[in-house]
Design an enzyme around this catalytic site. Sequence first.
Site, PDB file in Angstrom:
ATOM      1  N   ASP A   1      -6.845  36.574   4.901  1.00 37.04           N
ATOM      2  CA  ASP A   1      -5.447  36.883   4.591  1.00 37.04           C
ATOM      3  C   ASP A   1      -5.218  38.390   4.633  1.00 37.04           C
ATOM      4  O   ASP A   1      -5.934  39.157   3.989  1.00 37.04           O
ATOM      5  CB  ASP A   1      -5.099  36.376   3.180  1.00 37.04           C
ATOM      6  CG  ASP A   1      -3.678  36.752   2.790  1.00 37.04           C
ATOM      7  OD1 ASP A   1      -2.734  36.205   3.386  1.00 37.04           O
ATOM      8  OD2 ASP A   1      -3.495  37.618   1.897  1.00 37.04           O
TER       9      ASP A   1
ATOM     10  N   TYR B   1      -0.106  46.053   3.957  1.00 37.10           N
ATOM     11  CA  TYR B   1      -1.308  46.568   3.282  1.00 37.10           C
ATOM     12  C   TYR B   1      -1.757  47.858   3.962  1.00 37.10           C
ATOM     13  O   TYR B   1      -2.237  47.850   5.086  1.00 37.10           O
ATOM     14  CB  TYR B   1      -2.447  45.541   3.295  1.00 37.10           C
ATOM     15  CG  TYR B   1      -2.169  44.260   2.535  1.00 37.10           C
ATOM     16  CD1 TYR B   1      -1.076  44.144   1.678  1.00 37.10           C
ATOM     17  CD2 TYR B   1      -3.007  43.155   2.656  1.00 37.10           C
ATOM     18  CE1 TYR B   1      -0.822  42.967   0.987  1.00 37.10           C
ATOM     19  CE2 TYR B   1      -2.768  41.977   1.963  1.00 37.10           C
ATOM     20  CZ  TYR B   1      -1.673  41.895   1.137  1.00 37.10           C
ATOM     21  OH  TYR B   1      -1.421  40.726   0.449  1.00 37.10           O
TER      22      TYR B   1
ATOM     23  N   THR C   1      -7.507  40.923   1.837  1.00 37.51           N
ATOM     24  CA  THR C   1      -7.689  42.298   2.348  1.00 37.51           C
ATOM     25  C   THR C   1      -6.697  43.322   1.775  1.00 37.51           C
ATOM     26  O   THR C   1      -6.556  44.406   2.328  1.00 37.51           O
ATOM     27  CB  THR C   1      -7.584  42.309   3.893  1.00 37.51           C
ATOM     28  OG1 THR C   1      -6.247  41.941   4.239  1.00 37.51           O
ATOM     29  CG2 THR C   1      -8.577  41.373   4.544  1.00 37.51           C
TER      30      THR C   1
HETATM   31  N1  LIG Z   1       1.239  37.736  -1.356  1.00 39.41           N
HETATM   32  C1  LIG Z   1       1.160  38.704  -2.231  1.00 39.41           C
HETATM   33  O1  LIG Z   1       2.171  39.251  -2.702  1.00 39.41           O
HETATM   34  C2  LIG Z   1      -0.204  39.162  -2.666  1.00 39.41           C
HETATM   35  C3  LIG Z   1      -0.328  39.995  -3.792  1.00 39.41           C
HETATM   36  C4  LIG Z   1      -1.632  40.367  -4.179  1.00 39.41           C
HETATM   37  C5  LIG Z   1      -2.724  39.908  -3.469  1.00 39.41           C
HETATM   38  N2  LIG Z   1      -2.564  39.118  -2.349  1.00 39.41           N
HETATM   39  C6  LIG Z   1      -3.718  38.641  -1.552  1.00 39.41           C
HETATM   40  O2  LIG Z   1      -4.664  38.019  -2.410  1.00 39.41           O
HETATM   41  C7  LIG Z   1      -5.913  38.716  -2.366  1.00 39.41           C
HETATM   42  C8  LIG Z   1      -6.589  38.629  -3.720  1.00 39.41           C
HETATM   43  O3  LIG Z   1      -5.767  39.115  -4.758  1.00 39.41           O
HETATM   44  P1  LIG Z   1      -6.120  40.427  -5.595  1.00 39.41           P
HETATM   45  O4  LIG Z   1      -6.753  41.391  -4.728  1.00 39.41           O
HETATM   46  O5  LIG Z   1      -4.875  40.772  -6.319  1.00 39.41           O
HETATM   47  O6  LIG Z   1      -7.048  39.957  -6.757  1.00 39.41           O
HETATM   48  P2  LIG Z   1      -8.429  39.223  -7.030  1.00 39.41           P
HETATM   49  O7  LIG Z   1      -8.970  38.520  -5.876  1.00 39.41           O
HETATM   50  O8  LIG Z   1      -8.127  38.491  -8.265  1.00 39.41           O
HETATM   51  O9  LIG Z   1      -9.353  40.476  -7.413  1.00 39.41           O
HETATM   52  C9  LIG Z   1      -9.903  41.326  -6.454  1.00 39.41           C
HETATM   53  C10 LIG Z   1     -10.940  42.190  -7.117  1.00 39.41           C
HETATM   54  O10 LIG Z   1     -11.941  41.347  -7.681  1.00 39.41           O
HETATM   55  C11 LIG Z   1     -13.174  42.000  -7.677  1.00 39.41           C
HETATM   56  N3  LIG Z   1     -14.151  41.095  -7.061  1.00 39.41           N
HETATM   57  C12 LIG Z   1     -13.983  40.259  -6.012  1.00 39.41           C
HETATM   58  N4  LIG Z   1     -15.109  39.569  -5.786  1.00 39.41           N
HETATM   59  C13 LIG Z   1     -15.982  39.956  -6.725  1.00 39.41           C
HETATM   60  C14 LIG Z   1     -17.293  39.582  -7.029  1.00 39.41           C
HETATM   61  N5  LIG Z   1     -17.939  38.653  -6.319  1.00 39.41           N
HETATM   62  N6  LIG Z   1     -17.912  40.190  -8.064  1.00 39.41           N
HETATM   63  C15 LIG Z   1     -17.273  41.098  -8.806  1.00 39.41           C
HETATM   64  N7  LIG Z   1     -16.012  41.500  -8.569  1.00 39.41           N
HETATM   65  C16 LIG Z   1     -15.370  40.917  -7.550  1.00 39.41           C
HETATM   66  C17 LIG Z   1     -13.003  43.328  -6.955  1.00 39.41           C
HETATM   67  O11 LIG Z   1     -12.756  44.176  -8.074  1.00 39.41           O
HETATM   68  P3  LIG Z   1     -13.154  45.658  -8.310  1.00 39.41           P
HETATM   69  O12 LIG Z   1     -12.115  46.393  -7.549  1.00 39.41           O
HETATM   70  O13 LIG Z   1     -12.989  45.741  -9.773  1.00 39.41           O
HETATM   71  O14 LIG Z   1     -14.541  45.874  -7.833  1.00 39.41           O
HETATM   72  C18 LIG Z   1     -11.721  43.109  -6.173  1.00 39.41           C
HETATM   73  O15 LIG Z   1     -11.036  44.299  -5.937  1.00 39.41           O
HETATM   74  C19 LIG Z   1      -5.551  40.118  -1.849  1.00 39.41           C
HETATM   75  O16 LIG Z   1      -6.627  40.804  -1.260  1.00 39.41           O
HETATM   76  C20 LIG Z   1      -4.470  39.766  -0.836  1.00 39.41           C
HETATM   77  O17 LIG Z   1      -5.045  39.283   0.356  1.00 39.41           O
HETATM   78  C21 LIG Z   1      -1.318  38.728  -1.974  1.00 39.41           C
END
Ligand SMILES: NC(=O)c1ccc[n+]([C@@H]2O[C@H](COP(=O)([O-])OP(=O)(O)OC[C@H]3O[C@@H](n4cnc5c(N)ncnc54)[C@H](OP(=O)(O)O)[C@@H]3O)[C@@H](O)[C@H]2O)c1
Length: 320
Positions: free
Chosen positions: A62, A67, A30
Amino acid sequence: MGVASSSTAAGVRRRLGRSNLSVSPICFGTWQLSPRFWGPQPEADVAHALHRGIELGVNFIDTADAYGDGLAEEVVGRALKPIARDKYVLATKVYWHIQPDASRYPDLSHDYILSACDASLRRLKLDYIDLYQCHSWDPAASTQEIASAMEKLVKAGKIRAYGTSNWTADQLRAGHAAGNFTTCQPPYSLINRAGEADVLPTCMALDIGTLVYSSLHMGLLSGKYKGAEAFTDFRKDHRDFQGERFKMICDRIAQLDPIAKKYSLSITQLVLAATLMNPAITCAIVGIKTAAMIEEAAGAMGKTLSRVDLTAVRGLLAVK
Ligand SMILES: NC(=O)c1ccc[n+]([C@@H]2O[C@H](COP(=O)([O-])OP(=O)(O)OC[C@H]3O[C@@H](n4cnc5c(N)ncnc54)[C@H](OP(=O)(O)O)[C@@H]3O)[C@@H](O)[C@H]2O)c1
C-alpha cells in the site's frame, strides 16, 4: 464474504471484496516514506524489506501519491523494478492535489483523477495499478463523477480495481450505489475500534474488502515501548504517546506477553493475528521500515487464537 481464505505454497491469500485481487492478509505499508511524519528512511532498508516481504508471501503493498509528495511511489517503483509483475498487488491513492509550492487541496474531480493516475504510473514505473483508492472523501466531488473517472481507467487497463479510504458508512453506501468501489481503507487497531460500530459492518454487508491502517496503533502495539520514550516524529503530538496515558497503555500491552508466549508469537504477531480474526477485516496494513519488521508481521499470517484468548486480548486493550 470479503475474507474467503486460501492457503497455498505461496502463502495465505484472501479475496479482496468483489475485486479479483488475491492478497496476503498482511499488507506492506509505506507511509513511513513520508519524512514530514516519520523522519528520513534509508531507501535501501525499505527496498530490502519489500523484497523480503515478497519472499515471505506478503504480496500486497500500500502506498499513496501523497506520501512524501511522490517520494514513496518513486522508492517503491525503483524497488519493485526487478520483481515480476505477477508477484505483487500494488495499491496507491489519489486525493491530495499537490501544487508547486507544496501546498495541497482535496481533489477527486474527474479530470484530476485521470491525470493523477498517469503521474502515479510514471513514478511507480508500472503499466497498471492493481487498486486505486480515493484517499479520503472530497466534499466537492460526487460518487458518480469519481466512479466515471475510475471506470475509464479500468477500461484503459491503467487500474484493475478501485476503492476508498477514510469514508464513513454513509459515504460507502453512496459509493456502492454509484459504482464498483470494491475496497475500503479505514483506521483500525485493537486500541481504536471505532470502525466496529459502522464502517466495518457496512463493508461486510456490501462485500467491500477492507485493508485497515495503523493496525499496530502507529507502533505502540509492537510492545517495544515502555512508556517513558520521547518521540521526535509526529507521534510527539499524539496523546497516546504522552505522559501517564502512554505509560498506562504500555503496561497493558506488556500484559499480553503470556498469551503471546502460549502461541509462540511475539506481541506484534499476537495483535495482528487477533485483528485478522475479525471477519470484516480482509487485511491489516503494517507500516514497515526494515526487513526485520516485515519478517515479524509476516509471521502472523494464518495464525488464530482461541475465543477465550481473543477476549482476553481485547479486554486488556480496551483503553478509554
Ligand atoms: N489511508 C490513510 O489515510 C492512511 C493513514 C495512515 C496509514 N496508512 C497506511 O497504513 C500503513 C500502516 O499504518 P501506520 O504506519 O499508521 O501504523 P502502524 O502499522 O500501526 O505502525 C507502524 C510502525 O510500527 C512499528 N513497527 C512495524 N512493524 C514492527 C515490528 N515488527 N516490530 C516493531 N515495530 C514495528 C514501526 O514503528 P517505529 O517507527 O516506532 O519503529 C512503524 O513505523 C501506512 O504505512 C500506510 O500504508 C493509511
